[in-house]
Design an enzyme around this catalytic site. Structure first.
Site, mmCIF file in Angstrom:
data_model
loop_
_atom_site.group_PDB
_atom_site.id
_atom_site.type_symbol
_atom_site.label_atom_id
_atom_site.label_comp_id
_atom_site.label_asym_id
_atom_site.label_seq_id
_atom_site.Cartn_x
_atom_site.Cartn_y
_atom_site.Cartn_z
ATOM 1 C CG HIS A 187 -0.416 0.313 2.502
ATOM 2 N ND1 HIS A 187 -0.563 1.543 3.107
ATOM 3 C CD2 HIS A 187 0.312 -0.434 3.356
ATOM 4 C CE1 HIS A 187 0.048 1.523 4.284
ATOM 5 N NE2 HIS A 187 0.591 0.341 4.454
ATOM 6 C CB CYS A 243 2.494 3.825 13.380
ATOM 7 S SG CYS A 243 2.658 3.172 11.731
#
Length: 404
Positions: A205, A328
């Site tokens: 991705h 993240c």
């Protein structure tokens, strides 16, 4: 031009329409929907052939043998499988691992877990520009060092490590070398037939393929052994069990095929856009480039704007999809651990923005971005007492703030 402008390609990329179209052919009854492990009928054979083609497309982009490509659910799993798999297999030889403080969390947290299991990990601090000092790396190597994990391109600041030299150093000492290449594959040339790299993690991705699919390169000559972390069925030559998601694998293969074709022209274009962006904002007062333009990936620009609060800056730039730190860790208000590892103070780390450009970024969008950033910084600094004090020549580091 549509708003908001997406400038967070390092967090994820949209799926290329050519990839999406290809994936659709592997889902429904009139497509190739079979299980590639079904050996007794045509549905399975066709699915297996599609997986083989994709495996070859991925191998071709990185100069590997297709038999060295193991499919996983993404780069996080690849990092876990590589580091835990190698550490567990080779622990009789030693229990020492070397990595760097600026790795992705998927590497750092995996190393932390191994520390809990009795391994010893050395975390190297990079130089101010984010590059690892190879003399320090050499000094950290011991007789019981079994694994080194140092990434190719950093996801926050875009600096490129010298993986060729690190590979030579590891091979000379019989140490396994793992590289997280999530941010570099399809953007920088990688030739595993030349590099002395034993394990390499890839994602779909970050390069216009689907989410939820990745791969791990596991060298065959000299043969590298890893212990499986996922059991059941013995798929992927026993290294990673689980039914192969054909549509995702085909999508990743197509994305890697396109990347191989377009990489050279695309990277020259992105480097031009990134330089245009930097040249448009670098003369703002108290602006700092994080990383290294010369030794940096062509699509990432990380900049700190002193005396501007990071969160308020992101709010002011609401027409831009940008980040401070990686996706993240962007939910926490902690300053980026990567920037702190470069020796940056919290204030400056807090005011950093990562612009990451990609396939659908245009010159018009970059010019709009330059204009918006200049206006926003000016406006926020007009509101800032710290900026006023700085302009009056007050040394802000010498002030002792009272805690209420």
């Amino acid at each position: 031009m549509k708003l908001p402008i997406y400038l967070d390609y390092s967090a994820t990329t949209p799926v290329d329409p050519r990839v999406a179209e290809k994936m659709m052919q592997f889902l429904t009854l009139d497509g190739t929907f079979g299980n590639p492990a079904s050996r007794s009928h045509r549905f399975g054979w066709q699915a297996e052939e599609a997986v083989d083609i994709a495996r070859n497309q991925i191998a071709e982009l990185v100069g590997a043998d297709p038999r060295e490509i193991v499919f996983t659910s993404g780069a996080t799993e690849s990092d876990n499988l590589a580091i835990k798999g190698a550490a567990n297999f080779y622990q009789k030889k030693g229990k020492h691992i070397i990595t760097s403080k600026t790795e992705h969390k998927a590497v750092l947290d995996t190393c932390r877990q191994l520390e809990r299991e009795g391994f010893e990990v050395t975390y190297l601090a990079p130089q101010r520009n984010g590059i690892i000092d190879l003399n320090e790396l050499e000094a950290a190597m011991r007789d019981d060092t079994i694994l080194v994990s140092i990434m190719h391109v950093n996801n926050e600041i875009g600096v490129v490590q010298d993986i060729a030299t690190i590979g030579e150093m590891c091979r000379a000492r019989g140490i396994i070398y793992h590289v997280d290449a999530t941010q570099s594959v399809g953007k920088l040339p990688i030739d595993l037939s030349q590099l002395k790299v034993d394990l390499m993690s890839f994602s779909g991705h970050k390069i216009y393929g689907p989410k939820g699919i990745g791969a791990l390169y596991v060298r065959r000559k000299p043969r590298i052994r890893i212990e499986a972390q996922m059991h059941g069925g013995g798929h992927e030559r026993g290294m990673r069990s689980g039914t192969l998601p054909v549509h995702q694998i085909v999508g990743m293969g197509e994305a890697y095929r396109i990347a191989k074709e377009e990489m050279e022209t695309e990277m020259a274009r992105l480097r031009g856009l990134r330089n245009r962006l930097w040249n448009g904002i670098k003369d703002i007062e108290e602006v700092y480039l994080n990383g290294d333009l010369e030794q940096g990936a062509p699509n990432i620009l990380n900049v700190s704007f002193n005396y501007v609060e990071g969160e308020s800056l992101i709010m002011a730039l609401k027409d831009l999809a940008v980040s401070s730190g990686s996706a993240c860790t962007s939910a926490s208000l902690e300053p980026s651990y990567v920037l702190r590892a470069l020796g940056m103070n919290d204030e400056l780390a807090h005011s950093s923005i990562r612009f990451s450009l990609g396939r659908f970024t245009t010159e018009e969008e970059i010019d709009y971005t330059i204009d918006l950033v200049r206006k926003s910084i000016g406006r926020l600094r007009d509101l800032s007492p710290l900026w006023e004090m700085y302009k009056q020549g007050v040394d802000l580091n010498s002030i002792e703030w009272a805690h209420h």
